[in-house]
Motif scaffolding. Structure first.
Motif, PDB file in Angstrom:
ATOM      1  N   CYS A  80      44.451  45.534  49.900  1.00  0.00           N
ATOM      2  CA  CYS A  80      43.849  43.805  50.079  1.00  0.00           C
ATOM      3  C   CYS A  80      43.294  43.349  49.184  1.00  0.00           C
ATOM      4  CB  CYS A  80      44.881  43.037  50.752  1.00  0.00           C
ATOM      5  SG  CYS A  80      46.174  43.836  52.097  1.00  0.00           S
ATOM      6  N   ALA A  81      42.175  43.749  49.030  1.00  0.00           N
ATOM      7  CA  ALA A  81      41.235  43.216  48.191  1.00  0.00           C
ATOM      8  C   ALA A  81      40.876  44.080  46.601  1.00  0.00           C
ATOM      9  CB  ALA A  81      39.849  44.129  48.676  1.00  0.00           C
ATOM     10  N   ARG A  82      41.471  45.045  46.495  1.00  0.00           N
ATOM     11  CA  ARG A  82      41.394  45.664  45.375  1.00  0.00           C
ATOM     12  C   ARG A  82      43.339  45.058  44.662  1.00  0.00           C
ATOM     13  NH1 ARG A  82      43.574  51.338  46.469  1.00  0.00           N
ATOM     14  NH2 ARG A  82      41.500  51.017  47.278  1.00  0.00           N
ATOM     15  N   ASN A  83      43.966  44.749  45.652  1.00  0.00           N
ATOM     16  CA  ASN A  83      45.256  44.396  44.850  1.00  0.00           C
ATOM     17  C   ASN A  83      45.314  42.737  44.580  1.00  0.00           C
ATOM     18  OD1 ASN A  83      46.557  46.480  45.384  1.00  0.00           O
ATOM     19  ND2 ASN A  83      47.967  45.557  47.499  1.00  0.00           N
ATOM     20  N   ARG A  84      44.283  41.682  45.623  1.00  0.00           N
ATOM     21  CA  ARG A  84      43.042  40.691  45.108  1.00  0.00           C
ATOM     22  C   ARG A  84      42.573  40.689  43.711  1.00  0.00           C
ATOM     23  NH1 ARG A  84      44.392  36.174  48.531  1.00  0.00           N
ATOM     24  NH2 ARG A  84      41.855  36.212  47.885  1.00  0.00           N
ATOM     25  N   ARG A  85      41.525  41.605  43.886  1.00  0.00           N
ATOM     26  CA  ARG A  85      41.003  41.609  42.445  1.00  0.00           C
ATOM     27  C   ARG A  85      41.278  42.027  41.476  1.00  0.00           C
ATOM     28  NH1 ARG A  85      37.259  44.514  44.952  1.00  0.00           N
ATOM     29  NH2 ARG A  85      37.168  46.607  44.833  1.00  0.00           N
ATOM     30  N   ASN A  88      43.121  38.416  40.422  1.00  0.00           N
ATOM     31  CA  ASN A  88      42.193  37.581  40.566  1.00  0.00           C
ATOM     32  C   ASN A  88      40.465  37.638  39.942  1.00  0.00           C
ATOM     33  OD1 ASN A  88      41.242  35.176  40.291  1.00  0.00           O
ATOM     34  ND2 ASN A  88      41.848  33.953  41.588  1.00  0.00           N
ATOM     35  N   PRO A  89      40.408  38.695  39.328  1.00  0.00           N
ATOM     36  CA  PRO A  89      39.670  38.810  39.083  1.00  0.00           C
ATOM     37  C   PRO A  89      38.412  38.523  39.948  1.00  0.00           C
ATOM     38  CG  PRO A  89      40.094  39.642  36.605  1.00  0.00           C
ATOM     39  CD  PRO A  89      41.133  38.803  38.178  1.00  0.00           C
TER      40      PRO A  89
END
Ligand SMILES: [Zn+2]
Length: 56
Positions: free
Chosen positions: A43-48, A51-52
């Protein structure tokens, strides 16, 4: 291009769960903070990616 591996913090003793999918979190790429939601690596990768600036 070189992929720099981030230092991972072991947080398995904190019993954290992902704020998105609810998966148990055992490692974080940043120092664990209790005043902000945490996310599993997926999820962190998807969020990053979405939205970087949302997650350092
Ligand atoms: Zn997740």
């Amino acid at each position: 291009m070189t992929y720099e591996r981030r230092k991972m913090y072991n947080v398995s003793h904190l019993g954290l769960t992902c704020a998105d999918c609810g998966a148990k979190i055992e490692e974080l790429p940043f120092e664990p903070k209790t005043d902000r939601p945490v996310y599993c690596q997926k999820c962190a990768r998807n969020r990053r990616r979405d939205n970087p600036r949302a997650l350092r």
